[in-house]
Design an enzyme around this catalytic site. Structure first.
Site, PDB file in Angstrom:
ATOM      1  N   SER A 284     117.932  41.064 -25.334  1.00 47.57           N
ATOM      2  CA  SER A 284     117.777  42.346 -25.963  1.00 47.57           C
ATOM      3  C   SER A 284     117.756  42.201 -27.523  1.00 47.57           C
ATOM      4  CB  SER A 284     119.057  43.583 -25.799  1.00 47.57           C
ATOM      5  OG  SER A 284     118.682  44.657 -26.122  1.00 47.57           O
TER       6      SER A 284
ATOM      7  N   HIS B  92     128.838  36.645 -31.351  1.00 51.06           N
ATOM      8  CA  HIS B  92     129.651  36.377 -31.964  1.00 51.06           C
ATOM      9  C   HIS B  92     129.986  36.880 -33.398  1.00 51.06           C
ATOM     10  CE1 HIS B  92     130.262  32.782 -29.175  1.00 51.06           C
ATOM     11  NE2 HIS B  92     129.137  32.968 -28.945  1.00 51.06           N
TER      12      HIS B  92
ATOM     13  N   ASP C 134     121.988  33.574 -30.634  1.00 45.38           N
ATOM     14  CA  ASP C 134     120.684  32.919 -30.511  1.00 45.38           C
ATOM     15  C   ASP C 134     119.483  33.924 -30.567  1.00 45.38           C
ATOM     16  OD1 ASP C 134     122.162  30.462 -30.225  1.00 45.38           O
ATOM     17  OD2 ASP C 134     121.149  29.857 -28.279  1.00 45.38           O
TER      18      ASP C 134
END
Length: 287
Positions: A255, A154, A98
């Site tokens: 981050s 991922h 995300d």
């Protein structure tokens, strides 16, 4: 005006935001946050998460569990099954996380930019001449994870992980205000260079960049937590195959992940500067 809107208005003042999030002992505050976030005390946990909600748009409705042992447990939360399906098209490289999409575009002879008018070099970012050559005129996209987002990342495609290189550095904030004021910021911060290749042989590189309050980067396939206290070898040869959507690891706060790809990869239509993207949604198309 509510307390939350007042805090938001104050933190939107660029000078004050930069002062509060950068002109402090960044490394010490980050180490403290790494320790504090793991305290498993109900009072500390509830107060910390309550303050976090006050300062952000934290939404835990997608979380797999509703009870957390600590602030760290909440930061690194899993989501309910099926909430981040990965695009099954083999020609699509999906977003690893995300994020808010920052700068993206074509790398020009090894030069890219953190925001418009603020260039930096692949050589400074990667510290690996061979990898620089692989991406010299390729594509790049910057994915910024805010503090309230899902923090796990991922595999963006089926790929083989060849090596991870840890590069020690600073912990500047990576928000747009800091990116405008600190030259070559991504090259100064602590970061991991995850070198992978697809079955076609194309190089696909992920660079998770740490920031202030990011105590560590966890990589599952190495069973390691990498941070400023990591000692010993900083290059980790790998021989790991992963499938698109496999969980690679997590940040312990918000981050940035920089994705580097070959020149013949094209950005998908949903990729727009400052647009939001979710893990699994199309990022690049292999043409």
């Amino acid at each position: 005006m509510t307390v939350k809107s007042l805090i938001s208005a104050i933190t939107q003042q660029e000078d004050l935001n930069f002062l509060l999030t950068n002109r402090i002992p960044r490394a010490a505050v980050t180490r403290f946050m790494g320790w504090f976030s793991k305290i498993e005390n109900p009072l500390v946990r509830d107060l910390s998460i309550g303050l976090w909600r006050l300062f952000s748009d934290l939404d835990l409705s997608e979380a797999k569990k509703t009870h957390f042992k600590s602030l760290h447990d909440c930061f690194t939360r899993e989501l309910k099954p099926g909430l981040r399906p990965y695009d099954p098209d083999p020609n699509i490289v999906a977003s690893p996380s995300d994020a808010i999409i920052g700068a993206f575009g074509t790398i020009r002879e090894g030069e890219l930019f953190q925001i418009k008018g603020a260039p930096y070099s692949l050589a400074d970012l990667l510290g690996d001449p061979a990898l620089v050559e692989a991406h010299r005129n390729g594509r790049f996209v910057t994915l910024r994870l805010t503090s309230s987002m899902y923090h796990r990342f991922h595999a963006p495609h089926d790929c083989h992980i060849d090596e991870v290189r840890l590069i020690h550095g600073d912990t500047w904030n990576v928000n747009p205000i800091a990116l405008k004021r600190v030259e070559r910021l991504f090259c100064k911060n602590e970061r991991a260079v995850i070198r992978t290749h697809l079955k076609s042989g194309d190089a696909l590189t992920l660079v998770p960049v740490a920031a202030i309050l990011v105590a560590s980067i966890r990589l599952h396939f190495l069973d390691l937590v990498l941070n400023g206290r990591t000692r010993g070898p900083l290059n980790y040869p790998c021989d790991v195959d992963v499938k698109k959507g496999d969980e690679l690891g997590w940040f312990e706060h918000g981050s940035t992940i920089i994705v580097l790809a070959p020149a013949h990869f094209e950005f998908c239509d949903n990729v727009t500067e400052w647009g939001r993207i979710r893990a699994g949604e199309p990022l690049l198309r292999i043409s």
